[in-house]
Motif scaffolding. Structure first.
Motif, PDB file in Angstrom:
ATOM      1  N   SER A  12       0.971  -1.041  -0.038  1.00 25.10           N
ATOM      2  CA  SER A  12      -0.102   0.067  -0.178  1.00 25.10           C
ATOM      3  C   SER A  12       1.063   1.316  -0.003  1.00 25.10           C
ATOM      4  O   SER A  12       1.955   1.115   0.653  1.00 25.10           O
ATOM      5  N   ASN A  15       1.967   2.083   3.709  1.00 25.65           N
ATOM      6  CA  ASN A  15       2.182   1.183   4.739  1.00 25.65           C
ATOM      7  C   ASN A  15       3.558   0.908   5.167  1.00 25.65           C
ATOM      8  O   ASN A  15       3.776   0.190   6.225  1.00 25.65           O
ATOM      9  N   ASN A  73      -7.152  -0.151  13.761  1.00 28.02           N
ATOM     10  CA  ASN A  73      -6.549  -1.669  13.542  1.00 28.02           C
ATOM     11  C   ASN A  73      -5.739  -2.108  14.510  1.00 28.02           C
ATOM     12  O   ASN A  73      -4.628  -2.608  14.174  1.00 28.02           O
ATOM     13  N   GLU A 181      -6.336   4.644   9.230  1.00 28.39           N
ATOM     14  CA  GLU A 181      -6.300   2.999   9.759  1.00 28.39           C
ATOM     15  C   GLU A 181      -5.365   2.293   8.688  1.00 28.39           C
ATOM     16  O   GLU A 181      -5.056   1.154   9.109  1.00 28.39           O
ATOM     17  N   ASN A 182      -5.140   2.703   7.545  1.00 25.38           N
ATOM     18  CA  ASN A 182      -4.323   2.028   6.830  1.00 25.38           C
ATOM     19  C   ASN A 182      -3.052   2.635   6.496  1.00 25.38           C
ATOM     20  O   ASN A 182      -2.132   2.210   5.574  1.00 25.38           O
TER      21      ASN A 182
END
Length: 183
Positions: A12, A15, A73, A181-182
């Protein structure tokens, strides 16, 4: 160093933290710095995301670093909001140390200010991934908003996300939370 876009591979875009070898290492408790010029809504956005935050204000203007954290998360995310006045540039520089991600807040009614452009330049020089949140969209027309978005796209070719919303009216906050969140 390998350019960020090439280093990402199948990961991602936000990430993995950039290391000396050109790829990003996942951060267990990422530090996110919320930046922008004065009175763009940085503190309001942090309050909408987190709830209660530590803040120091004088006449409604932030004069110190805002702080709060949120669990998303199963990860604790630390958010640091910087003051937007020019006299606090040194605080912005210090706060960026160790930053995993930057959230730049821009006021749709005033557009990109010189401070915002300096912040973007600093983010690029430090190679920190970032997103732009265009705030106060309910106070301007579509033409102004589209021109601002075009200007941001031209100035920020490596920007991970450009989103729009209104912190006071909870517009765009859920999308912003999803992005956080990601990371």
């Amino acid at each position: 160093m390998v350019p960020l876009k090439e280093a990402r591979g199948n990961y991602s875009p936000i990430n993995h933290k950039i290391s000396n070898w050109g790829y990003r290492i996942m951060s267990k408790e990422p530090k996110i710095v919320v930046m922008g010029s004065e009175n763009v809504g940085k503190t309001t956005i942090m309050e909408k995301l987190i709830g209660n935050i530590g803040k120091v204000e004088y006449n409604g203007t932030t004069v110190a670093i805002d702080y709060g954290n949120i669990i998303l998360n199963n990860r604790k995310i630390h958010l640091f909001g910087t003051p937007g006045q020019p006299r606090f540039e040194f605080m912005r520089e210090i706060t960026l140390n160790g930053a995993y991600f930057v959230l730049l807040i821009v006021d749709a009614t005033t557009g990109l200010k010189d401070i915002d452009k300096k912040i973007i330049n600093t983010i690029h020089l430090r190679n920190i991934p970032y997103a732009v949140f265009i705030n106060k969209i309910d106070s301007c027309n579509d033409e102004i908003l589209n021109n601002l978005k075009k200007e941001i796209n031209e100035l920020c070719p490596n920007c991970e996300h450009i989103m729009k919303g209104s912190a006071l009216n909870d517009k765009g906050i859920s999308k912003l939370k999803l992005i956080l969140e990601n990371i």
